[in-house]
Design a protein around this motif. Structure first.
Motif, PDB file in Angstrom:
ATOM      1  N   TYR A 139       3.219  -0.961 -17.946  1.00 41.11           N
ATOM      2  CA  TYR A 139       3.574  -1.040 -16.348  1.00 41.11           C
ATOM      3  C   TYR A 139       4.002   0.142 -15.485  1.00 41.11           C
ATOM      4  CZ  TYR A 139       2.659  -5.803 -17.979  1.00 41.11           C
ATOM      5  OH  TYR A 139       2.201  -6.922 -18.561  1.00 41.11           O
ATOM      6  N   SER A 140       3.367   0.323 -14.545  1.00 50.28           N
ATOM      7  CA  SER A 140       3.733   1.535 -13.536  1.00 50.28           C
ATOM      8  C   SER A 140       4.606   1.261 -12.297  1.00 50.28           C
ATOM      9  CB  SER A 140       2.527   2.078 -13.237  1.00 50.28           C
ATOM     10  OG  SER A 140       1.435   2.317 -14.370  1.00 50.28           O
ATOM     11  N   ALA A 141       5.363   2.281 -11.974  1.00 50.46           N
ATOM     12  CA  ALA A 141       6.113   2.278 -10.727  1.00 50.46           C
ATOM     13  C   ALA A 141       5.104   2.180  -9.491  1.00 50.46           C
ATOM     14  CB  ALA A 141       6.971   3.352 -10.612  1.00 50.46           C
ATOM     15  N   GLY A 142       5.325   2.007  -8.291  1.00 48.07           N
ATOM     16  CA  GLY A 142       4.649   1.867  -7.370  1.00 48.07           C
ATOM     17  C   GLY A 142       3.883   0.437  -6.999  1.00 48.07           C
ATOM     18  N   ASN A 143       4.475  -0.581  -7.724  1.00 47.56           N
ATOM     19  CA  ASN A 143       3.843  -2.059  -7.765  1.00 47.56           C
ATOM     20  C   ASN A 143       5.040  -2.991  -7.359  1.00 47.56           C
ATOM     21  OD1 ASN A 143       1.026  -1.373  -8.352  1.00 47.56           O
ATOM     22  ND2 ASN A 143       1.944  -0.460 -10.089  1.00 47.56           N
ATOM     23  N   ASP A 184       1.051  -1.341   0.042  1.00 45.62           N
ATOM     24  CA  ASP A 184      -0.143  -0.021  -0.150  1.00 45.62           C
ATOM     25  C   ASP A 184       0.862   1.253   0.035  1.00 45.62           C
ATOM     26  OD1 ASP A 184      -2.909   0.535   1.698  1.00 45.62           O
ATOM     27  OD2 ASP A 184      -2.773  -0.312  -0.181  1.00 45.62           O
ATOM     28  N   GLN A 185       1.954   1.126   0.861  1.00 42.76           N
ATOM     29  CA  GLN A 185       2.689   2.426   1.163  1.00 42.76           C
ATOM     30  C   GLN A 185       3.593   2.677  -0.362  1.00 42.76           C
ATOM     31  OE1 GLN A 185       4.855   1.007   4.330  1.00 42.76           O
ATOM     32  NE2 GLN A 185       3.699   2.480   5.748  1.00 42.76           N
ATOM     33  N   LEU A 186       3.998   1.413  -1.120  1.00 42.68           N
ATOM     34  CA  LEU A 186       4.776   1.438  -2.199  1.00 42.68           C
ATOM     35  C   LEU A 186       4.059   2.207  -3.484  1.00 42.68           C
ATOM     36  CD1 LEU A 186       7.427   0.463  -3.858  1.00 42.68           C
ATOM     37  CD2 LEU A 186       5.832  -1.588  -4.446  1.00 42.68           C
ATOM     38  N   LYS A 187       2.689   2.267  -3.295  1.00 45.80           N
ATOM     39  CA  LYS A 187       1.764   2.771  -4.291  1.00 45.80           C
ATOM     40  C   LYS A 187       2.039   4.374  -4.445  1.00 45.80           C
ATOM     41  CE  LYS A 187      -2.107  -0.366  -4.900  1.00 45.80           C
ATOM     42  NZ  LYS A 187      -0.927  -1.166  -5.008  1.00 45.80           N
ATOM     43  N   GLN A 188       2.327   4.956  -3.327  1.00 46.64           N
ATOM     44  CA  GLN A 188       2.899   6.300  -3.365  1.00 46.64           C
ATOM     45  C   GLN A 188       4.006   6.592  -4.257  1.00 46.64           C
ATOM     46  OE1 GLN A 188       3.193   8.359   0.392  1.00 46.64           O
ATOM     47  NE2 GLN A 188       4.063   6.193   1.170  1.00 46.64           N
ATOM     48  N   TYR A 189       4.898   5.677  -4.344  1.00 47.16           N
ATOM     49  CA  TYR A 189       5.999   5.942  -5.287  1.00 47.16           C
ATOM     50  C   TYR A 189       5.958   5.564  -6.656  1.00 47.16           C
ATOM     51  CZ  TYR A 189       7.858   6.474  -0.548  1.00 47.16           C
ATOM     52  OH  TYR A 189       8.198   6.806   0.636  1.00 47.16           O
ATOM     53  N   ASP A 190       4.958   6.301  -7.228  1.00 47.04           N
ATOM     54  CA  ASP A 190       4.493   5.978  -8.739  1.00 47.04           C
ATOM     55  C   ASP A 190       5.396   6.698 -10.000  1.00 47.04           C
ATOM     56  OD1 ASP A 190       1.451   8.345  -8.476  1.00 47.04           O
ATOM     57  OD2 ASP A 190       3.853   8.490  -8.267  1.00 47.04           O
ATOM     58  N   GLY A 191       6.162   7.730  -9.180  1.00 53.09           N
ATOM     59  CA  GLY A 191       7.012   8.228 -10.538  1.00 53.09           C
ATOM     60  C   GLY A 191       6.426   9.454 -11.051  1.00 53.09           C
ATOM     61  N   LYS A 192       5.145   9.731 -10.444  1.00 56.50           N
ATOM     62  CA  LYS A 192       4.434  11.028 -11.032  1.00 56.50           C
ATOM     63  C   LYS A 192       4.314  11.996 -10.190  1.00 56.50           C
ATOM     64  CE  LYS A 192       1.371   7.908 -13.658  1.00 56.50           C
ATOM     65  NZ  LYS A 192       2.763   7.297 -14.114  1.00 56.50           N
ATOM     66  N   ASN A 193       4.196  13.366 -10.658  1.00 56.31           N
ATOM     67  CA  ASN A 193       3.998  14.516  -9.917  1.00 56.31           C
ATOM     68  C   ASN A 193       5.159  14.897  -8.868  1.00 56.31           C
ATOM     69  OD1 ASN A 193       1.459  14.960 -10.966  1.00 56.31           O
ATOM     70  ND2 ASN A 193       0.673  13.561  -9.214  1.00 56.31           N
ATOM     71  N   GLY A 194       6.534  14.372  -9.464  1.00 58.04           N
ATOM     72  CA  GLY A 194       7.685  14.527  -8.706  1.00 58.04           C
ATOM     73  C   GLY A 194       7.952  13.478  -7.633  1.00 58.04           C
ATOM     74  N   ASN A 195       7.088  12.482  -7.619  1.00 60.21           N
ATOM     75  CA  ASN A 195       7.378  11.248  -6.417  1.00 60.21           C
ATOM     76  C   ASN A 195       8.197  10.606  -7.293  1.00 60.21           C
ATOM     77  OD1 ASN A 195       5.243  12.133  -5.021  1.00 60.21           O
ATOM     78  ND2 ASN A 195       3.739  11.071  -6.173  1.00 60.21           N
ATOM     79  N   PRO A 196       9.374   9.815  -6.434  1.00 64.64           N
ATOM     80  CA  PRO A 196      10.116   8.807  -6.726  1.00 64.64           C
ATOM     81  C   PRO A 196       9.491   7.761  -7.434  1.00 64.64           C
ATOM     82  CG  PRO A 196      10.554   9.189  -4.402  1.00 64.64           C
ATOM     83  CD  PRO A 196       9.390  10.036  -4.874  1.00 64.64           C
TER      84      PRO A 196
END
Ligand code: HEM
Length: 138
Positions: free
Chosen positions: A105-109, A67-79
């Motif tokens: 495929y998306s980061a955060g997964n 769940d926490q990993l989801k916020q690291y999706d590489g969007k809006n300046g997120n890693p």
């Protein structure tokens, strides 16, 4: 004779000059030290700024749930972080993962199954990537 006098005077001048310098440093050690310190400081500050090992080492203790990993999706300046076999890799600086996306495929997964069973390149493309932590249950 004349030549000897000239040589003598030059030697004397040189000696006087050397004494003058030495007495300057002796009379004003602070200035001398300041000069040394300044140049040492100049050397220190010019150290390459790319020494970030400490940061990376510190980040290796990052523990994230899915769940926490989801916020690291590489969007809006997120890693852009991706988990494979419980290890979290940083894709933020990988060109093929622009904006946290890669071949649909998306980061955060957790993309263990995808990289092992669907990608044309397999695990080898993870070699050398920064490891930022591990996936934990939760
Ligand atoms: C079906 C899914 C995937 C496809 C079709 C795919 C395809 C590709 C292709 C064509 C490249 C560029 C050329 C290459 O370096 O081989 C690439 C690079 C890369 N892929 Fe994938 N990939 C997939 C899944 C994944 C997954 C799941 C991950 C990570 C978990 C991943 C990590 C990477 C990395 C890190 C690179 C950059 C390699 C580099 O520049 O050194 N890929 N991928």
């Amino acid at each position: 004779m004349k030549r000897l006098i000239v040589i003598g005077i030059s030697v004397l001048t040189l000696a006087l000059f050397a004494v003058g310098c030495a007495s300057g440093a002796v009379n004003n050690p602070a200035a001398a030290t300041a000069a040394v310190t300044d140049s040492a400081a100049a050397v220190a500050t010019s150290a390459p700024s790319d020494i970030v090992t400490t940061d990376t080492a510190a980040n290796e203790t990052l523990e994230l749930t899915l769940d926490q990993l989801k916020q690291y999706d590489g969007k809006n300046g997120n890693p852009a972080y991706v988990a494979v076999d419980g290890i979290i890799y940083d894709m933020s600086n990988v060109k093929a993962w622009g904006n946290g996306d890669h071949n649909g495929y998306s980061a955060g997964n957790d993309l263990t199954d995808i990289i092992k069973n669907k990608s044309p390149h397999g695990l080898k493309n993870l070699e050398g990537l920064p490891i930022v932590g591990k996936l934990v249950d939760g």
